[in-house]
Design an enzyme around this catalytic site. Structure first.
Site: not given
Length: 374
Positions: A243, A277, A281, A300, A327
């Site tokens: 990530r 997905e 995945e 926030g 992707e």
């Protein structure tokens, strides 16, 4: 000045005005026809294309008197779909011919499907297209049409998410027209994600308006998250992937263990996305979805809205998975016992909040899910 023939979505006056950045009151607009051409829906897209078709007639609008600024705006918008101008001859209501130009798709770029209908398109995709066009046109002069073209899928996902949020009823305790005042709205950055800023004032609990504050938000759209669970074997499946967001934030362990997750495409339901997905995945087929919750994970800073599910499946039958290569997805999966998942949560091993949320929900409902097998 230039005269253009519009056969497709730009016949929808609100869209034409949005792209031009002005009203159409001063334009000369006439309904005309173009012989030996047809207008067709583009396969797997929400916009039409024009193509030569012997014996058919394409109807549309001849718009005369467009300025160089109008043409620049239209070139940017239509260039995002890889359309470019060609000269044609249209037929006026009087029977006379008139020279004009029309935006044609690049050869082979799109595949035609069924004949296109304007009114059906307005009902189904008009609002989505208007919202997406707002974001597109905000970047005229800051991005090229080619750059915009690469971002169109992301733009549509954000537009769809915005429309879904707008479909909710207002909080009866707050009148947005009175309790929030937007002083400026800046679209600061756009790619796969987008960053938007507003200078705004909001009503405080004492009844007064706040001073002007600047706030920014990261936008991506809506997403579905599904934790595959096999109640017979009492096992779950997790996926791990790199990530970049956590790495950029300084995380020393940016490979994250997570449930299956993916962005919801326009026209998809959260449930459809979750099941799709899971196959892409993890290579598993979900037989039943249990909704955990739906919420903003970090209100926030993020405008992303997620739907979290536990998906019942047979983890002895896995075929494929690993993500979509196109992707740039690169995932591995792991099957572990429910007890091991709970131990990992208790040991603070996992850093993904949707995973922790789904795991804790499963701890409350696991016995019911297992009992339903008996």
């Amino acid at each position: 000045m230039v005269d253009l023939f519009f056969y497709g979505t730009l016949r929808y006056v609100p869209l034409l005005e949005l792209v031009l950045g002005r009203g159409c009151a001063g334009l000369d607009i006439t309904e005309v026809s173009l012989a030996d051409h047809g207008v067709y829906a583009v396969r797997d897209q929400i916009f039409p294309m024009i193509a030569q078709a012997s014996g058919e007639t394409a109807t549309g609008l001849l718009v005369r008197g467009l300025s160089p600024a109008d043409l620049a705006a239209l070139d940017f918008y239509e260039g995002g779909f890889d359309y470019a101008l060609r000269p044609i001859i249209v037929k006026l209501p009087s029977g006379e011919d008139a020279a004009a130009r029309v935006y044609f798709p690049a050869p082979g770029q799109w595949q035609p499907a069924v004949p296109w209908d304007l009114e059906a398109w307005i009902a189904q995709s008009g609002a989505l297209t208007l919202r997406a066009a707002e974001e597109v046109m905000a970047y005229q002069g800051r991005m090229t049409a080619e750059q915009m073209r690469r971002s169109l899928p992301s733009i549509r996902r954000r537009a769809s998410a915005w429309l879904m949020a707008q479909s909710r009823t207002e909080d009866p305790a707050h009148d947005l027209s009175q309790d929030v005042q937007v002083e400026s709205h800046k679209r600061a950055y756009m790619n796969f994600f987008a960053m938007e800023e507003m200078d705004l004032r909001f009503r405080r609990y004492d009844g007064t308006m706040s001073p002007s504050v600047n706030r920014g938000v990261a936008l991506v759209g809506r997403a579905s998250v599904v934790l595959p669970y096999d109640p017979l074997r009492d096992q779950v499946l997790l996926v791990e992937q790199f990530r970049a967001a956590t790495f950029i934030a300084g995380e020393k362990r940016p490979w994250m263990w997570e449930p299956v997750a993916g962005l919801i495409d326009p026209g998809e339901t959260p449930e459809q996305t979750a099941c799709r997905e899971a196959v892409e995945e993890a290579g598993v087929t979900i037989s039943q979805l249990e909704r955990v919750t739906q919420a903003y994970p970090s209100s926030g800073a993020l405008g992303e809205f997620i739907y979290i599910f536990v998906g019942l499946t047979d983890l002895s039958c896995i075929s494929g998975g690993g993500g979509v290569a196109g992707e740039n997805e690169d995932l591995r999966s792991e099957i572990l016992s429910f007890d091991a998942l709970m131990q990992g949560i208790d040991d603070h091993h996992y850093q993904d909040m949707p995973l922790i949320t789904a795991g804790l929900w499963l701890s409350r409902h696991r016995e019911r899910l297992r009992a339903e097998l008996r």
